[in-house]
Design a protein around this motif. Sequence first.
Motif, PDB file in Angstrom:
ATOM      1  N   PHE A  33       0.859  -1.178   0.000  1.00 35.56           N
ATOM      2  CA  PHE A  33       0.000   0.000   0.000  1.00 35.56           C
ATOM      3  C   PHE A  33       0.896   1.229   0.000  1.00 35.56           C
ATOM      4  O   PHE A  33       1.737   1.381   0.884  1.00 35.56           O
ATOM      5  CB  PHE A  33      -0.908   0.018   1.234  1.00 35.56           C
ATOM      6  CG  PHE A  33      -1.827  -1.170   1.309  1.00 35.56           C
ATOM      7  CD1 PHE A  33      -3.091  -1.118   0.747  1.00 35.56           C
ATOM      8  CD2 PHE A  33      -1.430  -2.347   1.925  1.00 35.56           C
ATOM      9  CE1 PHE A  33      -3.949  -2.216   0.797  1.00 35.56           C
ATOM     10  CE2 PHE A  33      -2.269  -3.446   1.991  1.00 35.56           C
ATOM     11  CZ  PHE A  33      -3.528  -3.379   1.424  1.00 35.56           C
ATOM     12  N   ALA A  34       0.734   2.111  -0.978  1.00 35.09           N
ATOM     13  CA  ALA A  34       1.592   3.295  -1.097  1.00 35.09           C
ATOM     14  C   ALA A  34       0.810   4.597  -0.963  1.00 35.09           C
ATOM     15  O   ALA A  34       1.353   5.665  -1.195  1.00 35.09           O
ATOM     16  CB  ALA A  34       2.342   3.266  -2.424  1.00 35.09           C
ATOM     17  N   GLU A  35      -0.451   4.500  -0.600  1.00 38.91           N
ATOM     18  CA  GLU A  35      -1.268   5.702  -0.403  1.00 38.91           C
ATOM     19  C   GLU A  35      -2.348   5.391   0.628  1.00 38.91           C
ATOM     20  O   GLU A  35      -2.573   4.233   0.980  1.00 38.91           O
ATOM     21  CB  GLU A  35      -1.895   6.151  -1.716  1.00 38.91           C
ATOM     22  CG  GLU A  35      -2.752   5.111  -2.377  1.00 38.91           C
ATOM     23  CD  GLU A  35      -3.189   5.511  -3.774  1.00 38.91           C
ATOM     24  OE1 GLU A  35      -4.218   4.992  -4.225  1.00 38.91           O
ATOM     25  OE2 GLU A  35      -2.520   6.339  -4.415  1.00 38.91           O
ATOM     26  N   ASP A  36      -3.010   6.437   1.124  1.00 39.12           N
ATOM     27  CA  ASP A  36      -4.083   6.232   2.083  1.00 39.12           C
ATOM     28  C   ASP A  36      -5.052   5.190   1.543  1.00 39.12           C
ATOM     29  O   ASP A  36      -5.445   5.231   0.374  1.00 39.12           O
ATOM     30  CB  ASP A  36      -4.835   7.532   2.340  1.00 39.12           C
ATOM     31  CG  ASP A  36      -4.019   8.545   3.129  1.00 39.12           C
ATOM     32  OD1 ASP A  36      -2.908   8.205   3.583  1.00 39.12           O
ATOM     33  OD2 ASP A  36      -4.502   9.674   3.304  1.00 39.12           O
ATOM     34  N   THR A  37      -5.429   4.262   2.404  1.00 43.61           N
ATOM     35  CA  THR A  37      -6.312   3.167   1.997  1.00 43.61           C
ATOM     36  C   THR A  37      -7.443   3.056   3.012  1.00 43.61           C
ATOM     37  O   THR A  37      -7.213   2.620   4.144  1.00 43.61           O
ATOM     38  CB  THR A  37      -5.524   1.843   1.923  1.00 43.61           C
ATOM     39  OG1 THR A  37      -4.409   2.027   1.047  1.00 43.61           O
ATOM     40  CG2 THR A  37      -6.386   0.704   1.439  1.00 43.61           C
ATOM     41  N   PRO A  38      -8.669   3.443   2.640  1.00 40.20           N
ATOM     42  CA  PRO A  38      -9.778   3.411   3.591  1.00 40.20           C
ATOM     43  C   PRO A  38     -10.281   2.011   3.922  1.00 40.20           C
ATOM     44  O   PRO A  38     -10.951   1.816   4.931  1.00 40.20           O
ATOM     45  CB  PRO A  38     -10.871   4.233   2.901  1.00 40.20           C
ATOM     46  CG  PRO A  38     -10.550   4.168   1.458  1.00 40.20           C
ATOM     47  CD  PRO A  38      -9.058   4.031   1.358  1.00 40.20           C
ATOM     48  N   ASP A  39      -9.946   1.013   3.089  1.00 37.43           N
ATOM     49  CA  ASP A  39     -10.381  -0.355   3.359  1.00 37.43           C
ATOM     50  C   ASP A  39      -9.377  -1.328   2.740  1.00 37.43           C
ATOM     51  O   ASP A  39      -9.238  -1.394   1.520  1.00 37.43           O
ATOM     52  CB  ASP A  39     -11.779  -0.587   2.768  1.00 37.43           C
ATOM     53  CG  ASP A  39     -12.382  -1.913   3.205  1.00 37.43           C
ATOM     54  OD1 ASP A  39     -11.670  -2.758   3.791  1.00 37.43           O
ATOM     55  OD2 ASP A  39     -13.582  -2.114   2.952  1.00 37.43           O
ATOM     56  N   THR A  40      -8.681  -2.075   3.572  1.00 31.39           N
ATOM     57  CA  THR A  40      -7.667  -3.011   3.091  1.00 31.39           C
ATOM     58  C   THR A  40      -8.278  -4.333   2.616  1.00 31.39           C
ATOM     59  O   THR A  40      -7.555  -5.198   2.134  1.00 31.39           O
ATOM     60  CB  THR A  40      -6.611  -3.296   4.171  1.00 31.39           C
ATOM     61  OG1 THR A  40      -7.268  -3.836   5.327  1.00 31.39           O
ATOM     62  CG2 THR A  40      -5.838  -2.037   4.535  1.00 31.39           C
TER      63      THR A  40
END
Length: 130
Positions: free
Chosen positions: A77-84
């Motif tokens: 993940f290289a950016e904001d992630t609201p749901d993995t």
Amino acid sequence: MNESNPQVILYSRPDYTGDSYILPADGDTYTLAATGLDKISSIKIPGEGEHGFGRVVELYHELPENHASEDNGKQLFAEDTPDTGEWASAGWVRAEARSEVRWAGAQKAGMNVEEDAARSLGERTGRFGR
């Protein structure tokens, strides 16, 4: 966040809610238990750190050493992630600062990386020229 000590924020629920844990972007691998979270459902990755280094988070379903040459047991993940998504239950996590994150993002946006780097260097040093 302290730029000399890059960090990311892990959340136990989607949309940056629930319990949180500030993970140092030091390249070390941590167990989920070490974070005190029951899962990692969302991730906040602050902007570029020192010298244009971006931060990345890797989630692993298996102990990272068990698949050093394979990518199927991890997700980056290289950016904001609201749901993995399915990666929320990963048992291990690692965060680090990487210079290639900046370049990959620029290439993804269709920018000419070499020209951008030269322009950026010129702006920082006051030297423009080819």
